[in-house]
Structures are given as structure tokens and as C-alpha cells.
Write a protein that holds these residues in place. Structure first.
Motif: not given
Length: 485
Positions: A231-239, A241-245, A250-257
Motif C-alpha cells: 500500500f505504501q509503495v502504491y501511495r507513492l505511485a499515485g504521486g 495526490a496519494g492513494m486515492r489518485h 489503476f483500480g479498473p485493472t482489477l477487472k483485467l485478466p
């Protein structure tokens, strides 16, 4: 620590032996019961290995090693123990039988803990009379080094038991993580199992070999996971704007195979709010750039450590540095520019400047770079030859602060077939001379334990360097002793 001074180990295999080693090194007395005929030999070898590891890891004074005893029965092992650590095979019926026997013979106030990696505590304590004093204490291999221990109680585990266990394991250098809900596999193994299943599919489908799967982890995300979780790694990936951004992107990728594991929670506003709020609690007190800098410093520390082992990403770093050294062009009238970097936080002393031992450490790296440049590589070491530093004169001339850049250069003063006389200079990024180190190195036949002529190819490279350095002036301070002008 706590009032726990005597521990019993039931099952002395890889995990039980690791527990025994950690307990003993922490100064606790340990009694082990394991009916395997080789149990004592294997466990004593593990204790020796753990002692070697702690000697390298810990710089604080350790307590005297605890006493180790091997019992002939489970009853003998547990009757005087303050804490019993069960590490029997991962079979529910076996653990039920053993835990019931431990419960029968243990002292009334003894803590009973299981190393199970995923069985439900309520199920394995079904035959215990006093399950309130039981908790899962799930470690990770090697137990004597990895600090995580997952504590998970059953339906009847008391609050006091969890509190006592937390205090005890924290007191022997561990990080107790309370699993708040009873769940198969607890937390860490559920995450590991998900990765393991996907890894098996990648190999099964011919996408990657086992080595390529491991490389994907150890050269990338695995190093970040050592100090920042998912989670902390992904927070940084959001720039900024943080975790919400990040989740919005990337949230929609959960539906990708992207994986075989497609059973994921619905990506709702409620889930986004929950994760974002918890991420703010975890990291919101950090400024974004400060957290990035902390990440970078941690990665640098890991990669430098791996470089000393010539392993994983450290071997890649060492190879790249060799390419840079080989590519560098030095004019005939310049000293060799061999090592450079920035002063990390851990090099700073109580005065706010780089501590004196780090100057010598830098010059040590500079010498290593010189030796690599003249051909003293692994092949030469394998033949039994090396250069040993036999004399050093170090001058501390100026100060360097955290984050400031430096560069170390080397001038070859003299050499012959056995000796190497060099003068290192350490410069600040603004050009100030921070320190110098004059050194004499001796070429050694390590098998014969005496000085020996260097190989012709090494001497040829040294001759070339000497020819380019012969026009350089003798450095100020060369040949002087302490206090001499």
C-alpha cells in the motif's frame, strides 16, 4: 523483557530450531523435545549459524547465551517452562494432540504458542482444557533473523495472553503483528500464497522460468517490499495526490485478466474511501518528497549491502560500476577518478558531519576500485593472489554534511613487482579537499602467506598508469607523518 526466562521447544526442525536459536541468543534458557535421532545435531548447527548471523547483525552487547537442554519427553520439556513454542508438523490432528498434552503438563501461568503457518487456532486448541492461554505465534524462516511474528488467538484466547505474547516477542527483537480476525493462513501467508499461485501459473504456461519469476521479484518489487509494503509503495505511485489518485488510475485493472486470481472485491467508493483513509493514517504525516527520499535511501542501503555479497541487484550494481570505470577516460595529467557519491544519513555523527570512520571507508572503496582497474578481479583471487594494505596515513582536512556530493581520486606514486604506493584524495563537490590517504599495498600469495610478484598483466597496467602520472606533482602531504609539515 518480560518475566519469561525459560522456554520449551516442541519440535526442533527448521522452525523450532530457529526459535531455539533466537531464544538462546536473547539469553533465555531453552529445553527442546524432538524424537528425531538427528535433532540435537541439527539444532546445535542452527544455533551456531544463528550466532554467526547475530555477530554480524547486532552491534549492541548481547546477553550471555542461554542454557540448552534436550528432554527425553514432552512432559519433561514443558513442566518448568514459562513459554512453550510448538512447532510440530502442519497437520491439525497432530497439533490437537500435542497441544492438549502441553496444556496438561505445563505450569498454570505458562504461555502456549504455536508456530502454525495457517491452521485456525480455535480448531487446533479444541482438546485443550485452558485454551485462554494459547495464541498462534507464526514466524518466518529464518526465525532468528526475520522479525515478523503473527499473533492470532482463538475464540477463547484471553486479551491478557495476546498482551503477554506481544511484550515477550518484542523483547527478543521481533515485530509482533496481531491478526485481529481468525482466518486461514493469517495475513502474510495469504499474500505469499497468492503470489505463489500466480508464479506457478507463469511457469506452467511457459511464460517464464522459475529463475525469471524470482528475478522479477528480487530485482524489482521485492526490494521495495523490504521497507514499504504494497500500500505504501502504491501511495507513492499515485504521486502527490496519494492513494486515492492511484486507485482512480489503476483500480479498473482489477477487472483485467492480469492474473489467474480474478475473485477480487468490488471496486466501490466505500472501498476507495476505506483504503485512502487508512493510507493517510499510515503515511499522511510524511511530505511526498520526503517519503520518496526515504524510499531512495532505503533502496541505496539494500543495494550497497547486496553489492558486498556480489548477489542479486548488488551484483548488477557492481557490474555497472565496472563498466563506468572501464569507460572513464583519464588525461595524462590527471589522477584517477575512482569513487564518488553523496553522504548518506547513516554516515553523520553527533556533530552533524560525516563521521571519521567513513573517510577511511570511502578510501577503502577507492582502493577496491583501483585494484579492479588493474585486473585484480575474482579470477585473480581464485588463483590465490591479492593486494593487502599494510600501511595507511589518513588526514582529515574538512567537513562534509548529509547529502553533499564527493569524489575520490588516486595518484600512483611508486610501484614495483610487489609494492603499490598510492595517494588518495577526497574532494567535496565544491572543490574543497576533505581528506587524503597515503597507502602502501603489498602483493600477496595467499596460499603461501607471503609477498610475491604480481602477474605480468597487472604490472603492465600499473606501468601504463605510472607513465601517465609521472608528470603530476607530488601531492601536498605525501610522505609526512603525524604532525609533520
Amino acid at each position: 523483557m518480560t518475566d519469561i526466562r525459560h522456554c520449551a521447544i516442541i519440535g526442533g526442525g527448521v522452525i523450532g530450531g530457529g526459535w531455539a536459536a533466537r531464544f538462546l541468543l536473547a539469553g533465555l534458557d531453552v529445553t527442546v523435545f524432538d524424537p528425531h535421532p538427528e535433532a540435537e545435531r541439527r539444532l546445535r548447527e542452527m544455533v551456531a549459524l544463528a550466532g554467526r548471523a547475530w555477530a554480524k547483525l547486532i552491534s549492541a552487547p548481547l546477553p550471555p547465551l542461554g542454557n540448552l537442554h534436550f528432554a527425553v519427553s514432552l512432559q519433561e520439556a514443558v513442566r518448568h517452562a514459562d513459554l512453550i513454542q510448538e512447532s510440530a508438523p502442519e497437520v491439525e490432528s497432530i497439533k490437537q494432540t500435542i497441544l492438549a498434552e502441553i496444556d496438561r503438563f505445563a505450569k498454570p501461568d505458562a504461555l502456549i504458542c504455536s508456530s502454525t503457518s495457517g491452521l485456525l487456532p480455535t480448531q487446533i486448541t479444541a482438546r485443550m482444557t485452558h485454551p485462554e492461554r494459547f495464541t498462534v505465534a507464526h514466524p518466518f524462516n529464518p526465525v532468528y533473523l526475520l522479525p515478523l511474528v503473527e499473533l492470532c488467538g482463538g475464540e477463547k484466547t484471553s486479551v491478557e495472553t495476546i498482551a503477554r505474547a506481544k511484550a515477550f516477542y518484542a523483547g527478543i527483537g521481533m515485530h509482533p503483528l496481531h491478526v485481529r480476525k481468525e482466518i486461514d493462513g493469517f495475513i502474510a501467508d495469504r499474500l505469499l500464497e497468492a503470489l505463489w499461485r500466480e508464479a506457478l501459473w507463469l511457469v506452467h504456461d511457459g511464460v517464464a522460468t522459475v529463475e525469471e519469476v524470482d528475478d522479477a521479484i528480487r530485482f524489482g518489487a521485492g526490494m521495495r517490499w523490504a521497507f514499504m509494503g504494497t500500500f505504501q509503495v502504491y501511495r507513492l505511485a499515485g504521486g502527490e495526490a496519494g492513494m486515492r489518485h492511484f486507485m482512480a488510475q489503476f483500480g479498473p485493472t482489477l477487472k483485467l485478466p492480469w492474473t489467474k486470481l480474478m475473485d477480487v472485491p468490488d471496486f466501490t467508493d466505500e472501498l476507495v474511501d476505506l483504503v485512502a483513509a487508512q493510507s493517510d493514517d499510515q503515511s499522511g504525516h510524511w511530505k511526498f518528497r520526503d517519503l520518496e527520499a526515504k524510499r531512495d535511501d532505503c533502496l541505496i542501503g539494500i543495494m550497497r549491502s547486496l553489492k558486498t555479497q556480489d548477489f542479486g541487484a548488488g551484483a548488477t550494481l557492481a557490474g555497472f560500476e565496472k563498466v563506468l570505470r572501464d569507460r572513464a577516460t583519464d588525461s595524462d595529467a590527471e589522477a584517477l577518478r575512482l569513487y564518488e557519491g553523496r553522504v548518506p544519513a547513516e554516515w553523520i555523527d553527533y556533530n552533524g558531519h560525516m563521521t571519521e570512520s567513513r573517510y577511511l571507508e570511502i578510501f577503502g572503496y577507492t582502493t577496491d576500485a583501483l585494484l579492479a582497474r588493474i585486473g585484480m578481479d575474482d579470477a585473480m583471487l581464485a588463483k590465490g593472489f591479492s593486494y593487502y594494505t599494510v600501511e595507511t596515513h589518513l588526514r582529515h582536512l574538512d567537513e562534509a554534511k548529509q547529502g553533499e556530493a564527493f569524489v575520490a581520486t588516486t595518484q600512483l606514486l611508486k610501484h614495483d613487482d610487489k609494492r603499490l604506493h598510492v595517494f588518495h584524495s577526497l574532494f567535496h563537490e565544491d572543490g574543497r579537499l576533505l581528506a587524503t590517504a597515503e597507502q602502501m599495498l603489498l602483493h600477496v600469495d595467499m596460499k603461501a602467506h607471503r609477498a610475491a610478484p604480481a602477474a605480468p598483466e597487472v604490472l603492465s597496467i600499473l606501468d601504463g598508469i605510472a607513465a601517465s602520472h609521472c608528470t603530476l606533482p607530488v601531492p601536498d602531504g605525501a610522505g609526512r607523518s603525524i604532525g609533520q609539515r
